[in-house]
Enzyme design. Structure first.
Site, mmCIF file in Angstrom:
data_model
loop_
_atom_site.group_PDB
_atom_site.id
_atom_site.type_symbol
_atom_site.label_atom_id
_atom_site.label_comp_id
_atom_site.label_asym_id
_atom_site.label_seq_id
_atom_site.Cartn_x
_atom_site.Cartn_y
_atom_site.Cartn_z
ATOM 1 N N GLY A 207 1.888 6.278 4.096
ATOM 2 C CA GLY A 207 2.694 5.125 3.696
ATOM 3 C C GLY A 207 4.187 5.433 3.688
ATOM 4 O O GLY A 207 5.005 4.625 4.137
ATOM 5 N N THR A 208 4.548 6.586 3.188
ATOM 6 C CA THR A 208 5.969 6.932 3.104
ATOM 7 C C THR A 208 6.605 6.957 4.492
ATOM 8 O O THR A 208 7.685 6.396 4.699
ATOM 9 C CB THR A 208 6.131 8.298 2.400
ATOM 10 O OG1 THR A 208 5.690 8.154 1.046
ATOM 11 C CG2 THR A 208 7.574 8.760 2.404
ATOM 12 N N ASN B 128 2.850 -1.393 -7.344
ATOM 13 C CA ASN B 128 1.970 -0.248 -7.617
ATOM 14 C C ASN B 128 1.812 0.095 -9.087
ATOM 15 O O ASN B 128 0.781 0.613 -9.490
ATOM 16 C CB ASN B 128 2.447 0.976 -6.833
ATOM 17 C CG ASN B 128 3.903 1.290 -7.055
ATOM 18 O OD1 ASN B 128 4.782 0.449 -6.835
ATOM 19 N ND2 ASN B 128 4.193 2.484 -7.509
ATOM 20 N N GLN C 227 -0.652 -0.816 -1.781
ATOM 21 C CA GLN C 227 -1.551 -1.026 -2.923
ATOM 22 C C GLN C 227 -2.464 -2.237 -2.758
ATOM 23 O O GLN C 227 -3.485 -2.333 -3.429
ATOM 24 C CB GLN C 227 -0.736 -1.193 -4.214
ATOM 25 C CG GLN C 227 -0.017 0.073 -4.663
ATOM 26 C CD GLN C 227 -0.950 1.176 -5.131
ATOM 27 O OE1 GLN C 227 -2.109 0.926 -5.471
ATOM 28 N NE2 GLN C 227 -0.456 2.397 -5.150
ATOM 29 N N SER D 81 -1.773 2.518 3.809
ATOM 30 C CA SER D 81 -2.074 3.942 3.649
ATOM 31 C C SER D 81 -3.576 4.147 3.496
ATOM 32 O O SER D 81 -4.251 3.390 2.797
ATOM 33 C CB SER D 81 -1.331 4.463 2.412
ATOM 34 O OG SER D 81 -1.822 5.737 2.063
ATOM 35 N N HIS E 203 -5.375 6.789 2.119
ATOM 36 C CA HIS E 203 -6.007 7.392 0.933
ATOM 37 C C HIS E 203 -6.034 6.456 -0.279
ATOM 38 O O HIS E 203 -6.634 6.796 -1.295
ATOM 39 C CB HIS E 203 -5.341 8.724 0.574
ATOM 40 C CG HIS E 203 -4.010 8.613 -0.090
ATOM 41 N ND1 HIS E 203 -3.847 8.783 -1.433
ATOM 42 C CD2 HIS E 203 -2.783 8.339 0.412
ATOM 43 C CE1 HIS E 203 -2.560 8.630 -1.734
ATOM 44 N NE2 HIS E 203 -1.905 8.359 -0.632
ATOM 45 N N CYS F 249 8.367 11.434 -19.264
ATOM 46 C CA CYS F 249 7.712 12.732 -19.178
ATOM 47 C C CYS F 249 6.816 12.839 -17.958
ATOM 48 O O CYS F 249 6.603 13.911 -17.433
ATOM 49 C CB CYS F 249 6.863 12.980 -20.409
ATOM 50 S SG CYS F 249 7.870 13.395 -21.804
#
Lengths: 125, 396
Positions: free
Chosen positions: B79-80, B159, B187, B207, B209, B333
């Site tokens: 996808g990227t 997403n 997505q 994409s 995966h 985080c």
């Protein structure tokens, strides 16, 4: 990403809660950053007799809070002021690098609590 | 694995928007293309021809999912790369016509960081704001259009929060104005209908995966007549639009995954949205001071995103992981930076609520029992963390 010792302090934190009529209270961080730690201390004969924390934050924030309470209970105020964020991280066997700055503030909260106590006791009656 | 991760009673994977397992049917059709039918699809001999047939058959299956022509599918590494190809190709090719690109504030980083890179090269980019549900408004797109606008790129299914963007309307607006329209459908593909011809889409990224195919392969749909300037140069693969020896086994698996997704979409989407609503309603009922992030109905069928007041996301994730539940969070985080999710902030969600956000994305393996297990283990986790939080005491 966290070691077993950090996870132990995260899942079984020591000294969580609040002290009734604490002698000193310290609070650091802010909710925008995602970490807020509050330390409350009870002081007797110049030593930290009791300490409790409350923390909003990630695994490292909670584990460091727990660890600092364990490290300083029973120490003199001077000794407790010597305990740094670095000391806390080392006592936990290390933290992931990205956590060293943002979530490792527990000693700062402790120092604030001690300063709070000192400012109250030294203030003219 | 630490001792803290010792044998939970149930394992529930709720991170299907991060990645999905390869379906057994997909894996089995891929297997021959590693060691037996290992040929280079560009070779003239029988090994090469066998690989070529496999790649072209897979291309037909990917096209089938999108309602496209096989010749309109360009295979990429994922996808990227497809996002990069769509943006950079259009920008560089149409530079003489204009230097303005319109996108949204809630795009994936594959789009946002590529746009930022293009800004450094002199392009101007408008990042459209979104409403509290994370929705882009077609009117805002219309207002942002300038004479020098060369590309509009707005994602299909968001997403993080699952909001489905009005890409049909944006597509027809773009078509009316003669501007190319790209959508990142990573997505949504295989989850909700995505028929490129009905939606006036010029380019679409998908994409493998994310839809039960292998990692390392994706595609850019490019409408016939839209020219592509290759961003990876080399041989004449993919009709000169993307160089590099084809990842034959990966492409074969991707094709099969697309075919199965299209064939099962209606039924599986219904099943997933029922599970989704069971999870959302259960959480909102059982856990006070909780808000749903994203649109209540215009939402991907597998996406749940909620914020718990007074607690931080990573702490919830670690506790969930201990009891066997995999989820993700928009907290700083877990984003690897000091800032929480750019998507939640763009939606106007306060920092402290963004830090307490949890995304759970459902998939084929999930059952009603899984959802009920999460609804059993999650409330005490949140309650315990709230007891430790300096905020909840104040609020009580």
């Amino acid at each position: 990403m966290y070691n077993d010792k950090v996870m132990d302090h995260f899942f079984n934190p020591r000294n969580v809660g609040e002290i009734e009529n604490p002698d000193g209270v310290g609070r650091v961080g802010n909710p925008i950053c995602g970490d807020v730690m509050q330390m409350q201390i009870k002081v007797k004969d110049g030593r930290i007799e009791d300490i409790k924390f409350k923390t909003f934050g990630c695994g490292a924030a909670i584990a460091t809070s727990s660890m600092v309470t364990e490290l300083v209970k029973g120490l003199t105020l001077e000794e407790a002021m010597e305990v740094s964020n670095k000391t806390v991280a080392e006592a936990l066997g290390g933290l992931p690098p990205q956590k060293m700055h943002c979530s490792n503030l527990a000693a700062d909260a402790l120092h604030e609590a001690i300063k709070d106590y000192l400012s109250k006791t030294s203030a003219p009656k | 694995m630490t001792s803290e991760h010792a044998s939970p009673t149930r394992l529930v994977y709720l991170d299907h928007s991060a990645t999905t397992p390869v379906r057994p049917e997909v894996l089995s059709v891929m297997m021959p293309y590693f060691a037996q039918a290992f040929g280079n699809a560009s070779s003239i001999h029988r090994w090469g021809r066998e690989a070529r047939v496999a790649v072209e058959t897979a291309r037909e299956k990917v096209a089938y999912l999108l309602g496209a022509e096989p010749s309109e599918i360009i295979f990429t590494s994922g996808g990227t790369e497809a996002d990069n190809l769509a943006l950079r190709s259009t920008a560089y090719r149409l530079r003489s016509k204009g230097n303005h690109i319109i996108t949204s504030a809630v795009e994936h980083h594959a789009i946002l960081h590529t746009c930022e890179a293009l800004e450094k090269e002199g392009f101007e980019v408008t990042y459209l704001p979104v409403d509290k549900y994370g929705m882009v408004s077609v009117e805002r797109v219309r207002e942002a259009i300038r004479p020098e606008t060369i590309l509009i790129s707005v994602m299909h299914g968001q997403n993080e929060v699952g909001t489905i963007q009005p890409i049909e309307e944006i597509g027809s607006l773009a078509r009316e104005k003669g501007i190319l329209f790209h959508t990142d459908a990573v997505q949504s593909a295989g989850k909700v209908p995505l028929k490129v011809k009905d939606m006036d889409i010029d380019m679409a990224t998908i994409s493998s995966h994310k839809l039960y195919g292998p990692k390392g392969v994706g595609a850019l749909y490019v409408r016939k007549g839209v020219r592509i300037a290759p961003q990876i140069t080399g041989g004449s693969h993919e009709r000169g639009r993307r160089a590099g020896t084809e990842n034959v086994a990966g492409i074969v698996g991707f094709g099969e995954a697309c075919y199965l997704a299209e064939r099962e979409m209606a039924e599986e989407s219904k099943r997933l949205s029922d599970l989704r609503d069971r999870l959302i309603n259960g959480i909102l009922e059982k856990i006070p001071d909780t808000v749903l992030n994203g649109h209540p109905t215009k939402r991907l069928p597998h996406n749940v995103n909620v914020s718990f007041k007074y607690v931080e996301g990573e702490s919830i994730l670690l506790n969930l992981d201990r009891v066997g539940v995999a989820a993700s969070s928009g907290s700083a985080c877990t984003s690897g930076s000091l800032e929480p999710s750019h998507v939640l902030l763009a939606m106007g969600i306060p920092h402290e609520l963004a830090h307490g956000s949890i995304r759970m994305t459902l998939g084929r393996s999930n059952t009603v029992e899984d959802i009920d297990y999460v609804l059993e283990v999650l409330p005490p986790i949140v309650a315990r963390l709230r007891e430790m939080s300096p905020f909840s005491a104040k609020a009580n």
